[in-house]
Motif scaffolding. Structure first.
Motif, PDB file in Angstrom:
ATOM      1  N   TYR A 184       0.821  -1.166  -0.095  1.00 53.00           N
ATOM      2  CA  TYR A 184      -0.080  -0.174   0.010  1.00 53.00           C
ATOM      3  C   TYR A 184       0.840   1.176   0.008  1.00 53.00           C
ATOM      4  O   TYR A 184       0.344   2.243  -0.266  1.00 53.00           O
ATOM      5  CB  TYR A 184      -0.920   0.106   1.053  1.00 53.00           C
ATOM      6  CG  TYR A 184      -0.376   0.085   2.511  1.00 53.00           C
ATOM      7  CD1 TYR A 184      -0.091   1.358   2.817  1.00 53.00           C
ATOM      8  CD2 TYR A 184      -0.240  -1.019   3.270  1.00 53.00           C
ATOM      9  CE1 TYR A 184       0.474   1.556   4.277  1.00 53.00           C
ATOM     10  CE2 TYR A 184       0.362  -0.998   4.605  1.00 53.00           C
ATOM     11  CZ  TYR A 184       0.706   0.431   5.064  1.00 53.00           C
ATOM     12  OH  TYR A 184       1.150   0.442   6.355  1.00 53.00           O
ATOM     13  N   SER A 185       1.989   1.290   0.449  1.00 56.09           N
ATOM     14  CA  SER A 185       3.040   2.487   0.393  1.00 56.09           C
ATOM     15  C   SER A 185       3.853   2.415  -0.693  1.00 56.09           C
ATOM     16  O   SER A 185       4.591   3.345  -0.636  1.00 56.09           O
ATOM     17  CB  SER A 185       3.674   2.602   1.775  1.00 56.09           C
ATOM     18  OG  SER A 185       4.660   1.488   1.913  1.00 56.09           O
ATOM     19  N   PHE A 186       3.649   1.588  -1.744  1.00 57.44           N
ATOM     20  CA  PHE A 186       4.822   1.459  -2.667  1.00 57.44           C
ATOM     21  C   PHE A 186       4.619   2.814  -3.462  1.00 57.44           C
ATOM     22  O   PHE A 186       5.658   3.407  -3.804  1.00 57.44           O
ATOM     23  CB  PHE A 186       4.652   0.264  -3.402  1.00 57.44           C
ATOM     24  CG  PHE A 186       5.724  -0.132  -4.552  1.00 57.44           C
ATOM     25  CD1 PHE A 186       6.805  -0.605  -4.093  1.00 57.44           C
ATOM     26  CD2 PHE A 186       5.545   0.374  -5.767  1.00 57.44           C
ATOM     27  CE1 PHE A 186       7.948  -0.942  -5.122  1.00 57.44           C
ATOM     28  CE2 PHE A 186       6.530  -0.086  -6.677  1.00 57.44           C
ATOM     29  CZ  PHE A 186       7.709  -0.654  -6.361  1.00 57.44           C
ATOM     30  N   THR A 187       3.591   3.087  -4.160  1.00 58.06           N
ATOM     31  CA  THR A 187       3.427   4.120  -5.090  1.00 58.06           C
ATOM     32  C   THR A 187       3.721   5.510  -4.344  1.00 58.06           C
ATOM     33  O   THR A 187       4.469   6.275  -4.942  1.00 58.06           O
ATOM     34  CB  THR A 187       1.970   4.569  -5.558  1.00 58.06           C
ATOM     35  OG1 THR A 187       1.715   2.946  -6.366  1.00 58.06           O
ATOM     36  CG2 THR A 187       1.914   5.452  -6.453  1.00 58.06           C
ATOM     37  N   LYS A 188       3.214   5.674  -2.935  1.00 54.83           N
ATOM     38  CA  LYS A 188       3.714   7.079  -2.309  1.00 54.83           C
ATOM     39  C   LYS A 188       5.104   6.932  -2.043  1.00 54.83           C
ATOM     40  O   LYS A 188       5.722   8.115  -2.350  1.00 54.83           O
ATOM     41  CB  LYS A 188       2.846   7.059  -1.110  1.00 54.83           C
ATOM     42  CG  LYS A 188       2.987   8.386  -0.291  1.00 54.83           C
ATOM     43  CD  LYS A 188       2.082   8.393   0.934  1.00 54.83           C
ATOM     44  CE  LYS A 188       2.279   9.706   1.595  1.00 54.83           C
ATOM     45  NZ  LYS A 188       1.116  10.250   2.221  1.00 54.83           N
ATOM     46  N   ARG A 189       5.840   5.895  -1.661  1.00 55.13           N
ATOM     47  CA  ARG A 189       7.390   5.865  -1.421  1.00 55.13           C
ATOM     48  C   ARG A 189       7.960   6.403  -2.902  1.00 55.13           C
ATOM     49  O   ARG A 189       8.943   7.237  -2.830  1.00 55.13           O
ATOM     50  CB  ARG A 189       7.816   4.684  -0.932  1.00 55.13           C
ATOM     51  CG  ARG A 189       7.304   4.342   0.402  1.00 55.13           C
ATOM     52  CD  ARG A 189       7.704   2.878   0.749  1.00 55.13           C
ATOM     53  NE  ARG A 189       9.314   2.706   0.619  1.00 55.13           N
ATOM     54  CZ  ARG A 189      10.326   3.158   1.658  1.00 55.13           C
ATOM     55  NH1 ARG A 189       9.723   3.841   2.709  1.00 55.13           N
ATOM     56  NH2 ARG A 189      11.564   3.083   1.415  1.00 55.13           N
ATOM     57  N   GLN A 190       7.345   5.954  -4.075  1.00 52.94           N
ATOM     58  CA  GLN A 190       8.032   6.120  -5.310  1.00 52.94           C
ATOM     59  C   GLN A 190       8.079   7.647  -5.536  1.00 52.94           C
ATOM     60  O   GLN A 190       8.907   8.483  -5.882  1.00 52.94           O
ATOM     61  CB  GLN A 190       7.299   5.367  -6.287  1.00 52.94           C
ATOM     62  CG  GLN A 190       7.991   5.347  -7.763  1.00 52.94           C
ATOM     63  CD  GLN A 190       7.349   4.498  -8.764  1.00 52.94           C
ATOM     64  OE1 GLN A 190       6.028   4.038  -8.395  1.00 52.94           O
ATOM     65  NE2 GLN A 190       8.054   3.883  -9.539  1.00 52.94           N
ATOM     66  N   GLU A 191       6.634   8.212  -5.214  1.00 48.46           N
ATOM     67  CA  GLU A 191       6.333   9.622  -5.360  1.00 48.46           C
ATOM     68  C   GLU A 191       7.360  10.790  -4.715  1.00 48.46           C
ATOM     69  O   GLU A 191       7.657  11.632  -5.102  1.00 48.46           O
ATOM     70  CB  GLU A 191       5.057   9.822  -5.369  1.00 48.46           C
ATOM     71  CG  GLU A 191       4.081   9.403  -6.347  1.00 48.46           C
ATOM     72  CD  GLU A 191       2.496   9.350  -6.046  1.00 48.46           C
ATOM     73  OE1 GLU A 191       2.294  10.080  -5.075  1.00 48.46           O
ATOM     74  OE2 GLU A 191       1.890   9.004  -6.881  1.00 48.46           O
ATOM     75  N   LEU A 192       7.856  10.166  -3.515  1.00 47.95           N
ATOM     76  CA  LEU A 192       8.302  11.004  -2.680  1.00 47.95           C
ATOM     77  C   LEU A 192       9.864  10.903  -2.932  1.00 47.95           C
ATOM     78  O   LEU A 192      10.671  11.368  -2.034  1.00 47.95           O
ATOM     79  CB  LEU A 192       7.968  10.815  -1.268  1.00 47.95           C
ATOM     80  CG  LEU A 192       6.399  11.111  -0.632  1.00 47.95           C
ATOM     81  CD1 LEU A 192       6.267  10.572   0.667  1.00 47.95           C
ATOM     82  CD2 LEU A 192       6.465  12.740  -0.569  1.00 47.95           C
ATOM     83  N   GLY A 193      10.070   9.819  -3.566  1.00 45.15           N
ATOM     84  CA  GLY A 193      11.604   9.836  -3.999  1.00 45.15           C
ATOM     85  C   GLY A 193      12.344   8.779  -2.921  1.00 45.15           C
ATOM     86  O   GLY A 193      13.442   8.933  -2.891  1.00 45.15           O
ATOM     87  N   ARG A 194      11.557   7.886  -2.321  1.00 43.83           N
ATOM     88  CA  ARG A 194      12.173   7.194  -1.402  1.00 43.83           C
ATOM     89  C   ARG A 194      12.532   5.824  -2.070  1.00 43.83           C
ATOM     90  O   ARG A 194      11.964   5.301  -3.175  1.00 43.83           O
ATOM     91  CB  ARG A 194      11.314   6.757  -0.119  1.00 43.83           C
ATOM     92  CG  ARG A 194      10.908   8.008   0.789  1.00 43.83           C
ATOM     93  CD  ARG A 194      10.331   7.785   1.904  1.00 43.83           C
ATOM     94  NE  ARG A 194       9.870   8.904   2.897  1.00 43.83           N
ATOM     95  CZ  ARG A 194       9.016   8.945   3.612  1.00 43.83           C
ATOM     96  NH1 ARG A 194       8.098   7.910   3.610  1.00 43.83           N
ATOM     97  NH2 ARG A 194       8.918   9.947   4.367  1.00 43.83           N
ATOM     98  N   ASP A 195      13.491   4.859  -1.367  1.00 45.74           N
ATOM     99  CA  ASP A 195      13.952   3.601  -1.809  1.00 45.74           C
ATOM    100  C   ASP A 195      12.683   2.842  -2.035  1.00 45.74           C
ATOM    101  O   ASP A 195      12.096   2.356  -0.933  1.00 45.74           O
ATOM    102  CB  ASP A 195      14.828   3.074  -1.005  1.00 45.74           C
ATOM    103  CG  ASP A 195      15.642   1.932  -1.617  1.00 45.74           C
ATOM    104  OD1 ASP A 195      15.484   1.636  -2.720  1.00 45.74           O
ATOM    105  OD2 ASP A 195      16.716   1.566  -1.031  1.00 45.74           O
ATOM    106  N   ILE A 196      12.517   2.329  -3.031  1.00 50.32           N
ATOM    107  CA  ILE A 196      11.551   1.100  -3.553  1.00 50.32           C
ATOM    108  C   ILE A 196      12.083   0.135  -4.056  1.00 50.32           C
ATOM    109  O   ILE A 196      11.559  -1.121  -4.266  1.00 50.32           O
ATOM    110  CB  ILE A 196      10.425   1.530  -4.614  1.00 50.32           C
ATOM    111  CG1 ILE A 196      10.884   2.133  -5.718  1.00 50.32           C
ATOM    112  CG2 ILE A 196       9.639   2.656  -3.710  1.00 50.32           C
ATOM    113  CD1 ILE A 196       9.925   2.174  -6.731  1.00 50.32           C
ATOM    114  N   ALA A 197      13.514  -0.215  -3.953  1.00 49.22           N
ATOM    115  CA  ALA A 197      14.190  -1.124  -4.514  1.00 49.22           C
ATOM    116  C   ALA A 197      13.808  -2.542  -3.780  1.00 49.22           C
ATOM    117  O   ALA A 197      13.617  -2.403  -2.517  1.00 49.22           O
ATOM    118  CB  ALA A 197      15.665  -1.063  -4.472  1.00 49.22           C
ATOM    119  N   LEU A 198      13.765  -3.534  -4.601  1.00 48.11           N
ATOM    120  CA  LEU A 198      13.193  -4.816  -3.855  1.00 48.11           C
ATOM    121  C   LEU A 198      12.090  -4.995  -3.133  1.00 48.11           C
ATOM    122  O   LEU A 198      11.975  -5.343  -2.173  1.00 48.11           O
ATOM    123  CB  LEU A 198      14.610  -5.470  -3.008  1.00 48.11           C
ATOM    124  CG  LEU A 198      15.732  -5.398  -3.663  1.00 48.11           C
ATOM    125  CD1 LEU A 198      16.844  -5.845  -2.473  1.00 48.11           C
ATOM    126  CD2 LEU A 198      16.036  -6.432  -4.720  1.00 48.11           C
TER     127      LEU A 198
END
Length: 169
Positions: free
Chosen positions: A61-75
């Motif tokens: 549920y937080s994947f897209t928001k993390r991506q938009e905020l420039g946070r690490d989404i690797a793995l």
């Protein structure tokens, strides 16, 4: 991605595959503690190791928001909700004693095949390019086929993984 995982009570080989959007399927084959139900209570047996198969559908549920905020989404680094099913086989030969019966030399508990279902909340974060940290908690429900009984239990875990297969995304 393919990975080898080591938790407080388990060792497994896992494979995470995307389903659609923020949904992934996390499948595992490994060894972990057996459990039984006595007098309506869930009793894990950490010394009675058995093989298991597990599959968990996760919604990140937080994947897209993390991506938009420039946070690490690797793995697949994200917080998630999951629905998990796990089938434990009978303990393998030489196993079958929990700590109480091990020290008292009693072995009157019979461990058998069990099926566990759980709803969990967790978070998965990458620690390095190939290492993952995963923590989860939630309610579980286990069916013991030997005792023909069932019980609720807390499903919680702390797992570290080494990723040996990565997608080319």
């Amino acid at each position: 991605m393919g990975k080898v995982s080591l938790g407080l009570t388990l060792l497994s080989v896992d494979y995470q595959t995307p389903i659609q959007g923020s949904w992934i399927l996390d499948s595992k084959f490994g060894t972990g503690p057996s459990a039984t139900i006595e007098n309506g209570k869930y009793l894990p047996a950490y010394l009675a190791q058995s093989l298991f198969l597990s599959s968990e559908a996760r919604y990140l549920y937080s994947f897209t928001k993390r991506q938009e905020l420039g946070r690490d989404i690797a793995l697949n680094s994200a917080s998630y909700f999951g629905i998990k099913a796990r089938y434990n086989f009978k303990p393998y030969p030489g196993a079958g004693r929990d700590l109480d019966s091990f020290f008292s030399r009693r072995d009157d508990r019979k461990y058998s095949n069990t099926l566990s279902l759980a709803g969990v909340w967790g978070l998965q974060r990458n620690l390095d390019s190939n290492f993952l940290f995963n923590i989860y908690i939630g309610p579980g429900y286990m069916i013991d086929f030997n005792n023909k009984s069932s019980s609720f239990y807390p499903d919680l875990g702390l797992v570290f993984s080494y990723v040996f297969i990565k997608s080319k995304k």
